[in-house]
Write an enzyme that holds these catalytic residues in place. Structure first.
Site, short mmCIF file in Angstrom:
data_model
loop_
_atom_site.label_atom_id
_atom_site.label_comp_id
_atom_site.label_asym_id
_atom_site.label_seq_id
_atom_site.Cartn_x
_atom_site.Cartn_y
_atom_site.Cartn_z
CG ASN A 254 -74.40 -73.04 20.83
OD1 ASN A 254 -75.45 -72.67 21.36
ND2 ASN A 254 -73.98 -72.50 19.70
CD GLU B 163 -77.80 -91.40 20.15
OE1 GLU B 163 -78.29 -92.49 19.89
OE2 GLU B 163 -76.58 -91.15 20.08
#
Lengths: 767, 328, 164
Positions: A655, A728
């Site tokens: 997305n 991350e």
């Protein structure tokens, strides 16, 4: 999914070496589409209900009191004023706390979620400054807080190690960290370093950090006999259920964790003492309990990222080729757990070198257990490594990007494994062009706008691909064509439910509106940690497995006159709303037709993803190139980041909207690491002295420029969906890119972030 | 937080009558006091809400400006007269805290806000002479990067946190006070006490004495005044160093100057040594540096805050350069 | 006191903050507690149109005042324009600071409208523009730890009809 596409074959049944790529990875359509968050309206209207917002009948409010010494014994505790205070129902201390079993430290068992295995209010011992010594329950939060402030403890202090320099003398190799000794030597790095015509050898330090999710840790819970219902905000619902069950000596299925929304985690929202104390106090009082940690309480009870002292030495030939790479150092740890911040991880995969040594040593302090925080190892490891590479480039008079790219390894330099997917060069080239890197002067102090010097810097980002065991999903299709997908996963801002609805919709051939994605509950399938950037792949793999199972069940359901009769799951594929023959897509059946013909209302299948064998075969990482422009005041040393761009190589993006936000979010936290974040510990007492958001600075709006993110979007052929997690990697490399830009601006190299004005002032002429 | 009685004052007489009660404190916007009560640093038995007292901002007969103590900080910064005639004050207020806090905080409350020293706040775990006289000070040998270098003593090095007060100190502001025994006025610079051996006595206010307003005198040079704040975060952070300044220059010579420093003093620090050094001098960096150094000569740096001396000198020079750019 | 148009009773305990009144007494949990120290902005609400921090506000001080919270922003059951813009521009991730950001943005818009200057306004006596730099400074009292800053600023610019 568009109609003209051929049927989509099922995902692989294994991710081992002979498995083909996931057919979904190459699919256009919903995969990659920038869908708005499905839970967006609930979040912007205040309807989303977080753990501290669930109200239980007869609920009491809890407040904690904390120790003020780092080590010793409680010799007396006066709780009488607290007990007499208005509204108080219970004061619990080690004198009256129920006997509890030990916690199990994260990483030592599949479902362990605790930071350490210390007894929780079971004895008179103090093991860190800030340890909870009492919990008060009262009818209102105001009453509980006031009563907790009346508790008076007398201590017999014992000598404590509370300064890093004390502990450092006894630094030692850590126990295995995730199976890794955190030390490795390849070739003869010291000789090669000594013989290198170009070297850099420097020590970098990073301070402690705290996660500081804006939602403080909160739990609302109740006992019903031996059944415990917990509204919490964890990053691991199943782990938490198992772990609390261990502590209270009950079965996992007797603990029910509900956490549909988590108000930010970043590694900090696991099992800490407050949940155990709340449950124990609820048991003693016989009433439901809510405990919301004060902001100070978050600092006292929940550990953060620890401090590091890292040496990086690099030797290079005249052509820039690295001959030796040394990355060693010492991290502060607590006596009572094993999270030695693994800062060597980036150095082990980033650069081709025949000689290298990597080592992390731990130095034990009498402090609260440190823990994982966004990109543990990489966030601070890339700061040191990528600063050193920049220093070397500066000394050699070469472009730092070219220096990096001439050391691109063909295989993983420390494991010798092939890379599953590595397109760092493409990321650098695309990022450099977009950012306008060619405008950079290699000479510091070359660009100026009034009192502001302008500098550019770059650094490499990297974070591993992870897929931990235990990913499982249940898919249920209804007669009306809706599909419900259930996974014990977490939404703490990543957009999990939205992203995985896209995955499920594409896998099933349904519009995304037909997908109901259910997460955040320990009663759902799977053991899915929202950590290690693994949720996307773990859930993606689980949905793949459950889908395969579901197709098998559907094929069993169909009768002999169906066009799909007698077919094996690998002979069919997904078409809009159903299944079709791979060799003849015109022969197909819709889910609703299959269910109707069989006379059933729903069909459901649950499966666990196959083990993460791909991680054994390949060196699997995401990469990125971070670019930063800073402005530094020659008068005051103030630093403003004026532009930032991250160019990433992290597999297929599912997305584009939520991924961009995740990447930007990591970068913003990296800006904090670079410029302002530091948990300040008074070395005399081991006490955290800035336990507030006023004194622990995180970036404010005024600190955050427009951040551009871009990606290669090249699928990893060996992962579910071709995807890597993106939670991350954004923080990695960011602090080094800032430090390198600051050097380029003002000619001052700061090796001890946060890079604050005082550190620049020391070396800057002031005009 | 200890339970307390709450009363809302309708006028000044009402307020000071309540305010002389034992352990009563005046409550403005609460942005500092409520926090201190929650941390148990302050434990009043009663709060007298004075937010509904005078909050008007109006010109005085002598060409100055009088600001009611209950005026919200944001409205002061926004007021056309303040923006035009005392821009240093507007800028100082706008550099402080956040918009929400400025919308709550009153002028009176801002004057009396207390230090953000971490040891002062840590009631349970740290010693503090300001909070508990005679207890000792954990900041002097502790983490003191944010602490003061001017006006310190061997008992306390806590920094005065206000931005607004620094500008008021520079602009010769006068504070109006009310007490059961009558009214009086003081220069802002006489309101706060340096800690000496009684850091717990932070101001010269008598028990129950109420700040009713602040008056800015007519000060033409203030129309070209400014405020610069240096901090670790671009916004929403306390000052490492701040400077409020106004200069009047004629033919390249400094005719008159007002200078005050924030972030470096135990009180809002009017830099009179610097002002004296600067008057009559030729505009330019050498004179600015001498002036700043004259003020900072008395600085007593500790382990982590020594940088403030150099930073203050540089910031003073930067601000004076900015204000005199056209005259140079 | 009136909250979202409905009269409410003040708490008997004067220690109760406006934030806890909303969350614990009235069940209006859309307003968030992030620090209870005035340091994060998650508890921002509008009182008579002005944005304030409800965590530092004693409820008793606000008798007779009109409080608007995130729950009161919907128009005919539909999201208000700022709320919709936050969804459209991904102006949040975990969602916890979001109601405070939204209420703050609405308060900020009225401040800009009436020409209130900010720390980054170059000319204190000139007009105020809703530039990105101005919005960033004015929104700095609302911390976001997920790093949704770019989306938040974009959402506010879109909803307030401001240029880049």
């Amino acid at each position: 999914m568009s109609l003209e596409q051929a049927p989509l074959p099922l995902g692989p049944s294994s991710w081992a070496i002979d498995a083909g790529p996931d057919p979904l990875a190459a699919r256009q359509g919903l995969i990659g589409a920038p869908l708005a968050r499905r839970d967006g309206p609930a979040k912007v209207t205040g309807e989303a209900r977080y753990a501290s917002e669930v109200r239980l009948d007869g609920m009491l409010y809890g407040a904690l009191a904390f120790s003020t010494i780092p080590r010793g014994r409680i010799v007396a505790m006066d709780t009488s004023s607290a007990e007499r205070a208005a509204g108080v129902a219970l004061v619990m201390t080690h004198h009256n706390a129920p006997r509890l079993h030990s916690t199990v430290e994260l990483g030592t068992a599949e479902r362990a979620a605790a930071a350490d295995e210390l007894p929780v209010m079971q004895d008179d011992r103090i093991r860190w400054n800030g340890q909870p010594i009492a919990i008060v329950l009262a009818e209102s939060q105001e009453q509980a807080d006031h009563a907790a402030s009346l508790i008076d403890a007398t201590y017999q202090p014992e000598p404590a190690i509370t300064r890093f320099d004390q502990a450092r003398a006894d630094a030692r190799p850590p126990a295995l960290y995730q199976g890794d000794p955190l030390r490795q030597t390849i070739g003869d790095p010291w000789t090669a370093l000594a013989e290198s015509p170009h070297t850099v050898d420097a020590v970098y330090t990073t301070p402690r950090h705290h996660h500081n999710a804006i939602e403080p840790h909160a739990v609302t819970l109740a006992w019903d006999g031996d059944e415990l219902t917990v509204h919490d905000c964890p990053q691991a619902v199943t782990h938490l259920a198992w772990s609390l069950a261990q502590v209270f000596g009950i079965r996992q299925d007797q603990v029910h964790i509900s956490a549909p929304y988590v108000g930010g985690g970043f590694g900090g929202k696991m099992l800490w003492q407050h949940q155990i104390l709340a449950a124990a106090a609820a048991r003693l009082s016989g009433r439901p309990v809510r405990v919301v940690l004060s902001r100070e309480g978050v600092y006292r009870v929940v550990g953060g990222r620890t401090s590091t002292e890292q040496r990086v030495a690099i030797g290079a030939e005249d052509d820039g080729t690295f001959t030796s790479l040394v990355h060693t150092g010492v991290v502060a740890t607590s006596r009572h757990n094993n999270v030695p911040e693994p800062f060597i991880k980036p150095a082990r995969c980033l650069y081709a070198t025949r000689n290298a040594t990597f080592e992390v040593k731990r130095a034990d302090l009498d402090m609260l257990a440190n823990t994982f925080m966004r990109a543990p190892g990489e966030a601070v490891g890339t700061f040191a490594l990528e600063s050193a590479v920049d220093e070397l480039a500066d000394r050699m008079g070469v472009d730092p990007i070219e220096l990096r790219l001439c050391n691109e390894p063909a295989v993983d330099p420390s494991s010798g494994k092939p890379f599953s997917a590595r397109h760092l060069i493409e990321a650098y080239r695309a990022g450099a062009e977009r950012f306008g890197w060619e405008a950079r002067s290699p000479r510091p102090r070359a660009r100026r706008d009034g009192e502001w010097l302008i500098g550019l810097g770059c650094a490499t980002a990297t974070y591993p691909y992870n897929r931990f065991p235990g990913g499982a999903a249940r898919i249920t299709i209804n007669r009306n064509g809706d599909a419900t997908v259930e996974v014990a996963a977490h939404e703490m801002g990543m957009g999990t439910g939205t992203v995985q609805s896209q995955v499920a919709a594409e896998r099933l051939g349904l519009p995304v509106e037909k997908i109901i994605f259910v997460l955040g509950d320990s009663s759902l399938p799977g053991v899915v940690l929202a950590g290690g950037s693994q949720q996307t792949a773990a859930i993606g793999g689980a949905i793949t497995a459950a889908h395969r199972e579901l197709v098998g069940e559907l094929l069993k359901l169909i009768n002999c006159d169906s066009p799909l009769a007698g077919l094996h799951p690998d002979e069919v594929g997904t078409i809009p709303g159903g299944l079709g023959r791979l060799d003849d897509p015109s022969r197909s059946e819709s889910y609703t037709a299959i269910l109707a013909a069989a006379g059933v209302d729903t069909i459901s299948a649950e499966a666990t993803a196959p083990e993460g064998m791909e991680q054994l075969e390949w060196s699997m990482h995401s990469y990125g190139a971070q670019f930063c422009e800073v402005r530094v005041s020659v008068i005051t040393g103030e630093i403003r980041v004026s532009r930032f761009l991250g160019s990433f190589d992290c597999g297929r993006i599912i997305n584009a909207r939520t991924a961009a936000s995740q990447l930007r979010g990591g970068i913003v936290m990296g800006l904090g690491l670079a410029l302002m974040e530091e948990t300040q510990v008074d070395g005399r007492s081991g006490r955290i002295m800035n336990p507030s958001l006023a004194d622990y600075h995180v970036p404010a709006h005024a600190d955050v420029p427009d951040i551009e993110v871009m990606w290669t979007d090249i699928p990893d052929p060996h992962t579910p969906l071709g995807a890597h997690g993106v939670g991350e990697i954004g923080i990695t490399g960011t602090a080094a890119a800032v430090a390198n830009a600051v050097y380029n601006a003002i000619g001052v190299r700061v090796r001890d972030p946060p890079i604050t004005p005082d550190k620049l002032l020391r070396h800057s002429p002031g005009r | 937080m200890r339970r307390f009685d709450y009363a809302r004052a309708e006028d000044v007489a009402d307020a000071v009558r309540y305010g002389t009660r034992r352990d009563a404190l005046y409550l403005g916007g609460g942005t500092n006091l409520v926090d201190l009560m929650r941390e148990t640093v302050a434990q009043p038995a009663a709060l007298v809400d004075v937010t509904r007292l005078a909050s008007t901002i109006e010109g005085t007969e002598t060409g100055g400006l009088r600001i009611g103590a209950a005026a919200r900080n944001s409205l002061v910064a926004e007021h056309p007269a303040v923006r035009q005639r005392y821009p240093a004050l507007a800028r100082a207020i706008l550099a402080g805290a956040s918009a929400q806090i400025r919308n709550m905080a009153t002028v009176g409350g801002n004057l009396l806000q207390r230090t953000r020293c971490a040891y002062f706040y840590d009631v349970e775990g740290s010693r503090c002479n300001r909070r508990s006289p005679g207890q000792g000070c954990d900041a002097i040998e502790g983490l003191n990067r944010g602490h003061a270098v001017l006006g310190t003593s061997s008992s306390c090095i806590a920094t005065h946190p206000s931005d607004m007060c620094v500008a008021l100190a520079a602009l010769d502001a006068v504070v109006h006070l009310a007490h059961e025994d009558g009214e009086r006025s003081l220069p802002l610079t006489a309101l706060h006490r340096v800690p000496g051996d009684r850091p717990d006595i932070e101001t010269v206010l008598r028990p129950g004495e109420l700040v009713t307003g602040v008056e800015l005198p007519r000060l033409p040079l203030a129309a070209r005044s400014t405020y610069r704040k240096v901090r670790d975060r671009a916004s929403y952070a306390f000052a490492l160093v701040s400077v409020a300044a106004a200069v009047e220059v004629e033919a390249g010579i400094v005719q008159d100057v007002r200078l005050a420093l924030g972030g470096v003093g135990t009180t809002p620090w009017r830099a009179r040594h610097a002002e004296e050094t600067l008057r009559g001098q030729a505009v330019g960096e050498p004179a600015f540096r001498r002036a700043a150094q004259a003020e900072l000569a008395a600085a007593v740096p500790r382990a982590h805050n020594g940088f403030k001396v150099e930073l203050a000198v540089r910031t003073v020079i930067g601000v004076l350069n900015e204000l005199t750019r056209e005259e140079a | 006191m009136v909250v979202n148009g409905r009269p409410v009773r003040l708490p008997e305990d004067p220690r109760v903050s406006l934030l806890d009144l909303l969350r614990e007494h009235l069940g209006l949990t859309g307003t968030k507690k992030g620090c209870a120290q005035g340091a994060c902005g998650a508890c921002t609400v509008l009182v008579d149109g002005a944005r304030i921090l409800s965590c530092l506000a004693l409820a008793v001080q606000y008798s007779g005042r009109s409080v608007l919270t995130i729950e009161g922003l919907a128009e005919d059951g539909q999201m208000g324009p700022v709320q919709r813009a936050f969804v459209d521009h991904d102006g949040f991730q975990c969602g916890y600071c979001t109601p405070g950001q939204i209420c703050s943005a609405i308060g900020m818009a009225t401040e800009i409208e009436r020409g209130a200057p900010s720390h980054v306004t170059a000319d204190l006596t000139g007009t105020v523009e809703a530039s990105a730099a101005e919005i960033r400074e004015r929104m700095s009292g609302n911390l976001c730890r997920c790093g949704a800053h770019n989306g938040i600023i974009a959402a506010i610019q879109a909803a307030c009809g401001a240029g880049p």
